[in-house]
Design an enzyme around this catalytic site. Structure first.
Site, PDB file in Angstrom:
ATOM      1  N   GLU A 265       1.361  -1.151   0.292  1.00 14.11           N
ATOM      2  CA  GLU A 265      -0.208  -0.004  -0.032  1.00 14.11           C
ATOM      3  C   GLU A 265       0.845   1.457   0.078  1.00 14.11           C
ATOM      4  O   GLU A 265       2.139   1.337   0.058  1.00 14.11           O
ATOM      5  CB  GLU A 265      -1.235   0.039   0.903  1.00 14.11           C
TER       6      GLU A 265
ATOM      7  N   CYS B 282       2.396  -1.948  15.618  1.00 15.78           N
ATOM      8  CA  CYS B 282       2.835  -1.686  13.652  1.00 15.78           C
ATOM      9  C   CYS B 282       2.148  -2.708  13.296  1.00 15.78           C
ATOM     10  O   CYS B 282       2.004  -3.983  13.462  1.00 15.78           O
ATOM     11  CB  CYS B 282       4.412  -1.215  13.080  1.00 15.78           C
TER      12      CYS B 282
ATOM     13  N   CYS C 189       7.900  -4.470  15.288  1.00 15.73           N
ATOM     14  CA  CYS C 189       7.331  -2.954  16.479  1.00 15.73           C
ATOM     15  C   CYS C 189       5.442  -3.573  17.118  1.00 15.73           C
ATOM     16  O   CYS C 189       4.771  -3.322  15.845  1.00 15.73           O
ATOM     17  CB  CYS C 189       7.553  -1.360  15.872  1.00 15.73           C
TER      18      CYS C 189
ATOM     19  N   SER D  95      13.031   6.692  13.880  1.00  8.14           N
ATOM     20  CA  SER D  95      11.637   6.548  14.913  1.00  8.14           C
ATOM     21  C   SER D  95      12.312   5.475  16.526  1.00  8.14           C
ATOM     22  O   SER D  95      12.975   5.062  16.590  1.00  8.14           O
ATOM     23  CB  SER D  95      10.949   4.824  14.853  1.00  8.14           C
ATOM     24  N   LEU D  96      11.897   6.491  17.373  1.00  7.85           N
ATOM     25  CA  LEU D  96      12.080   7.318  18.257  1.00  7.85           C
ATOM     26  C   LEU D  96      11.832   6.419  19.720  1.00  7.85           C
ATOM     27  O   LEU D  96      11.717   5.000  20.256  1.00  7.85           O
ATOM     28  CB  LEU D  96      12.623   7.948  19.176  1.00  7.85           C
TER      29      LEU D  96
ATOM     30  N   CYS E 247       7.099  -6.808   6.887  1.00  7.41           N
ATOM     31  CA  CYS E 247       8.276  -6.330   7.639  1.00  7.41           C
ATOM     32  C   CYS E 247       8.760  -7.418   8.983  1.00  7.41           C
ATOM     33  O   CYS E 247       8.001  -8.090   9.006  1.00  7.41           O
ATOM     34  CB  CYS E 247       7.891  -4.852   8.401  1.00  7.41           C
TER      35      CYS E 247
ATOM     36  N   CYS F 295       4.192   8.433   0.326  1.00  6.21           N
ATOM     37  CA  CYS F 295       4.572   7.590   1.405  1.00  6.21           C
ATOM     38  C   CYS F 295       4.333   6.166   1.157  1.00  6.21           C
ATOM     39  O   CYS F 295       3.707   5.834   0.466  1.00  6.21           O
ATOM     40  CB  CYS F 295       3.256   7.702   2.613  1.00  6.21           C
TER      41      CYS F 295
ATOM     42  N   SER G  30      12.802   7.183   6.569  1.00 12.79           N
ATOM     43  CA  SER G  30      12.356   6.990   8.440  1.00 12.79           C
ATOM     44  C   SER G  30      12.816   5.245   8.837  1.00 12.79           C
ATOM     45  O   SER G  30      12.201   4.215   7.887  1.00 12.79           O
ATOM     46  CB  SER G  30      11.031   6.689   8.370  1.00 12.79           C
TER      47      SER G  30
ATOM     48  N   CYS H 116      -0.345   2.533   8.791  1.00  9.88           N
ATOM     49  CA  CYS H 116       0.966   1.861   7.799  1.00  9.88           C
ATOM     50  C   CYS H 116       0.617   0.327   7.748  1.00  9.88           C
ATOM     51  O   CYS H 116       0.112  -0.591   8.905  1.00  9.88           O
ATOM     52  CB  CYS H 116       1.830   2.035   8.823  1.00  9.88           C
TER      53      CYS H 116
HETATM   54  N1  SAH Z   1      10.628   1.000   9.779  1.00 10.86           N
HETATM   55  C1  SAH Z   1      10.415   2.375   9.022  1.00 10.86           C
HETATM   56  C2  SAH Z   1       8.856   3.239   8.625  1.00 10.86           C
HETATM   57  C3  SAH Z   1       7.866   2.651  10.024  1.00 10.86           C
HETATM   58  S1  SAH Z   1       6.212   3.419   9.582  1.00 10.86           S
HETATM   59  C4  SAH Z   1      10.583   2.222  10.712  1.00 10.86           C
HETATM   60  O1  SAH Z   1      10.260   2.290  11.707  1.00 10.86           O
HETATM   61  O2  SAH Z   1      10.966   4.187  10.734  1.00 10.86           O
HETATM   62  C5  SAH Z   1       7.273   5.213   9.865  1.00 10.86           C
HETATM   63  C6  SAH Z   1       6.096   5.514  11.214  1.00 10.86           C
HETATM   64  O3  SAH Z   1       5.429   5.583  11.846  1.00 10.86           O
HETATM   65  C7  SAH Z   1       7.583   4.812  12.362  1.00 10.86           C
HETATM   66  O4  SAH Z   1       7.430   5.582  13.156  1.00 10.86           O
HETATM   67  C8  SAH Z   1       6.831   3.921  13.103  1.00 10.86           C
HETATM   68  O5  SAH Z   1       6.870   3.378  14.256  1.00 10.86           O
HETATM   69  C9  SAH Z   1       5.490   4.260  12.875  1.00 10.86           C
HETATM   70  N2  SAH Z   1       3.837   3.681  13.360  1.00 10.86           N
HETATM   71  C10 SAH Z   1       3.930   2.354  12.436  1.00 10.86           C
HETATM   72  N3  SAH Z   1       2.409   1.995  13.485  1.00 10.86           N
HETATM   73  C11 SAH Z   1       2.253   2.716  13.752  1.00 10.86           C
HETATM   74  C12 SAH Z   1       1.122   3.193  14.278  1.00 10.86           C
HETATM   75  N4  SAH Z   1      -0.058   2.277  14.587  1.00 10.86           N
HETATM   76  N5  SAH Z   1       0.995   4.326  15.053  1.00 10.86           N
HETATM   77  C13 SAH Z   1       1.309   5.540  15.115  1.00 10.86           C
HETATM   78  N6  SAH Z   1       2.726   4.969  14.403  1.00 10.86           N
HETATM   79  C14 SAH Z   1       3.101   3.711  13.581  1.00 10.86           C
END
Ligand code: SAH
Length: 347
Positions: free
Chosen positions: A93, A120, A117, A215-216, A113, A106, A192, A334
């Protein structure tokens, strides 16, 4: 011999290829332009190329074209979510967001993946496979063709961990910003990452001018490990050192993403710890109210908590924005569109 992917080649690579086929030099320019500027969806469209050349290309190379399975359009803000099918049946997507400063897409960098996380949706079924450079490009191309509007910004923030598909993502960035292609400024491209340290260091030395977003999601390793398994592999001090190195090498200001989860990482003590941790980086903090997914019990912080968190960071002189939720009415963070499609198909 494995087939080469036409749309993942640079112009010089394509020229070598066509010369080796006995074609004249101008043919490669024509072909490149059809693919990367006119955004042709098929070889048949390329009417100024001889038919026998098109047939040879179709037979001897990989031709990447995404098939649009579904588009959801927000009535609220014009956001569009696209579900695309790849040649092997995998679906991915992408999202188009319309801002005053231009259109932003985006893109996904992987089908699925493997980073795990906790909040996610993209990672729930694991990694299917890496995307080719052409498959990442095609997301932008199909969207620009569909809307007829120029895409000015691209964020690699869809499904997948871009630094886990390093070579293809870097090639994608070079092709996307090439003057003979869409020529999207590298300054308008953001990657990211969840924080793969060796790859961040490598990216710093590619000579690119893109923005790195980390992504912190937590101000310390303990909380971070609860949300992101990758934190067990790379402690925060190593990740932040790598980010500092990126900043030093590229001069590009860093972005820190912080998804706020109620009762997990959203109190004022955590805001203070966050300010202490990254205050010295002159970066930008992007607060993301967590988008709850069905499979997990995480809850979005309430409005007051978000505002207090933001207010505290501002008071400490940190540049901070709260991410506006786009396309609320068409739902999903996402990976949710892909996930619901796959679940439906299974049922
Ligand atoms: N793999 C990359 C891109 C991920 S998507 C990464 O980890 O940075 C972009 C951002 O959205 C990341 O910071 C991810 O942690 C965050 N994210 C993913 N799912 C989420 C959700 N359900 N709510 C809020 N942020 C989310």
């Amino acid at each position: 011999m494995e087939k080469k992917d036409l749309k993942s080649m640079t112009l010089p690579e394509l020229s070598d290829e066509l010369l080796a086929m006995g074609e004249k030099a101008f043919r490669s320019k024509q072909l490149y332009q059809w693919m990367h500027q006119k955004l042709a969806a098929s070889l048949d469209e390329m009417t100024n190329l001889p038919k026998n050349l098109r047939e040879r290309l179709a037979g001897e190379y990989i031709w990447t074209a995404l098939e649009t399975v579904d588009v959801k359009i927000s009535a609220v803000d014009g956001t569009r979510k696209y579900l695309f099918r790849l040649a092997d049946g995998n679906v991915i997507e992408s999202v188009l967001m319309r801002y005053k400063h231009g259109n932003s897409v985006c893109v996904s960098s992987q089908a699925g993946c493997r980073m795990g996380c906790r909040f996610c949706a993209s990672t729930l079924d694991g990694l299917a496979r890496n995307l080719l450079p052409s498959e990442i490009l095609e997301q932008v191309y199909r969207i620009q063709r569909d809307t007829g509007e120029r895409v000015s910004n691209v964020v690699v923030m869809g499904s997948g961990e871009p630094m886990d598909n390093y070579d293809n993502v870097v090639r994608f960035i070079r092709l996307l910003s090439a003057p003979e292609g869409l020529n999207i400024s590298q300054r308008n491209i953001t990657v990211s990452t969840c924080g793969l340290v060796p790859q961040i260091r490598r990216l710093a030395e590619e000579g690119l001018q893109i923005t790195l977003a980390l992504s912190l999601h937590a101000p310390n390793d303990e909380v971070r490990r609860q949300l992101m398994p990758i934190a067990n592999r790379y402690p925060l001090h190593e990740v932040l050192d790598a980010c500092a190195f990126y900043w030093e090498k590229t001069g590009r200001r860093l972005t820190f993403e912080y998804s706020l989860v109620k009762g997990v990482n959203d109190n004022l003590g955590e805001a203070k710890a966050l300010a202490d941790l990254i205050g010295g980086y002159h970066g930008h903090v992007n607060l993301i109210p967590v988008n709850p997914i069905r499979e997990r019990s995480f809850v979005q912080s309430n409005r007051d908590a978000i505002e207090a968190f933001r207010g505290y960071l501002e008071k400490r002189g940190i540049n901070v924005t709260v991410r506006r939720e786009m396309g609320r009415d068409i739902g999903g963070a996402c990976g949710q569109l892909r996930k619901s499609y796959m679940d439906k198909k299974e049922a």
